[in-house]
Enzyme design. Sequence first.
Site, PDB file in Angstrom:
ATOM      1  N   ASN A  12       0.862  -1.180   0.000  1.00  0.00           N
ATOM      2  CA  ASN A  12       0.000   0.000   0.000  1.00  0.00           C
ATOM      3  C   ASN A  12       0.904   1.237   0.000  1.00  0.00           C
ATOM      4  OD1 ASN A  12      -1.858   2.008   0.425  1.00  0.00           O
ATOM      5  ND2 ASN A  12      -2.347   1.419   2.550  1.00  0.00           N
ATOM      6  N   TRP A  13       1.030   1.855  -1.171  1.00  0.00           N
ATOM      7  CA  TRP A  13       1.944   3.001  -1.283  1.00  0.00           C
ATOM      8  C   TRP A  13       1.347   4.281  -0.706  1.00  0.00           C
ATOM      9  CZ3 TRP A  13       4.244   2.437  -6.960  1.00  0.00           C
ATOM     10  CH2 TRP A  13       5.076   1.309  -6.987  1.00  0.00           C
ATOM     11  N   LYS A  14       0.090   4.228  -0.339  1.00  0.00           N
ATOM     12  CA  LYS A  14      -0.600   5.415   0.233  1.00  0.00           C
ATOM     13  C   LYS A  14      -0.380   6.628  -0.670  1.00  0.00           C
ATOM     14  CE  LYS A  14      -0.016   3.451   4.803  1.00  0.00           C
ATOM     15  NZ  LYS A  14      -0.108   3.650   6.229  1.00  0.00           N
ATOM     16  N   HIS A 103      -9.834   1.144   4.755  1.00  0.00           N
ATOM     17  CA  HIS A 103      -8.561   1.366   5.469  1.00  0.00           C
ATOM     18  C   HIS A 103      -8.812   2.328   6.631  1.00  0.00           C
ATOM     19  CE1 HIS A 103      -4.458   2.476   6.395  1.00  0.00           C
ATOM     20  NE2 HIS A 103      -4.060   1.435   5.692  1.00  0.00           N
ATOM     21  N   SER A 220       3.165  -2.112  10.550  1.00  0.00           N
ATOM     22  CA  SER A 220       4.607  -2.015  10.769  1.00  0.00           C
ATOM     23  C   SER A 220       5.352  -3.323  10.495  1.00  0.00           C
ATOM     24  CB  SER A 220       4.906  -1.512  12.191  1.00  0.00           C
ATOM     25  OG  SER A 220       4.308  -0.252  12.405  1.00  0.00           O
ATOM     26  N   GLY A 241       2.600  -0.973   4.459  1.00  0.00           N
ATOM     27  CA  GLY A 241       2.717   0.431   4.095  1.00  0.00           C
ATOM     28  C   GLY A 241       4.180   0.814   3.954  1.00  0.00           C
ATOM     29  N   GLY A 242       4.759   1.347   5.027  1.00  0.00           N
ATOM     30  CA  GLY A 242       6.107   1.920   5.005  1.00  0.00           C
ATOM     31  C   GLY A 242       7.150   1.055   4.304  1.00  0.00           C
TER      32      GLY A 242
END
Length: 256
Positions: A12-14, A103, A220, A241-242
């Site tokens: 998920n590159w947001k 989300h 995370s 994500g990150g």
Amino acid sequence: MDHPRMTLISANWKMHLNHIEALELVQQLAERFRASTIPAGREVSIHPPFTCLAMVGATIAAERVPISLGAQTCHYADAGAHTGEVSAGMLAALKVRYVIAGHSERRARGETDQVVREKIDAIYRHTMQPILCVGETADERHRGVAEEKVRQQLAAALSGRPAELVAAAVIAYEPLWAIGTGATASPDDVANMCSAIRDELERVAGTHAAAMVRIQYGGSVTAETCEALLSGKDVDGFLIGGASLDAEQFSAIVIG
Ligand code: PEP
């Protein structure tokens, strides 16, 4: 593996990466996934911002990389006066396969269970697969109502649907206190919640459909924590994500 489900690892590159940066990252991933192929039984999806979807889709097709295209959300209507929104049909036309729904970063800005349900209706109408995000706050966990909250979110989104549609869903268990914080839920807590999710899916859609659903953990995840988190029998992958913004980290998680 004691079940037939493919592990699904989703990036998920947001709201990160413009189309030039996104091209660079997808090319780095293409190189890595060609050199050391994705292990059998594993599937990868990438969820870039809308502005990069067409380009990322075209790149993975041209490079013949076995990555599925995903989106981060969609509107529930098929068309209309919804300035700034993107419909499920528009995503399907780009060969998007998975669409994230509910989300927590969107729920926090007013996306209700009802809206999430209507988005999932739209995703199914266009024969794509939802990745439904569920999860509790830190306060709900401390009060001992985490499982109740997650079961309620699942039922709100999926109850009353045909079993074959529920079977095609992916659930992402994402405790809110673990998203983007560096705090990961313990492997035991993740395993227990994913089993509770499978149990709720059985109640909603029956044993057969529930056994088909992939259940991801998100919060995370890193290359260091992924192996232990994946050990639960009902844990079928990750929503990341990150760590998904770094080709080395992400491919280390995928390749193992
Ligand atoms: C997410 O955005 O769904 C997520 C899990 O983010 P992170 O991996 O950065 O915690």
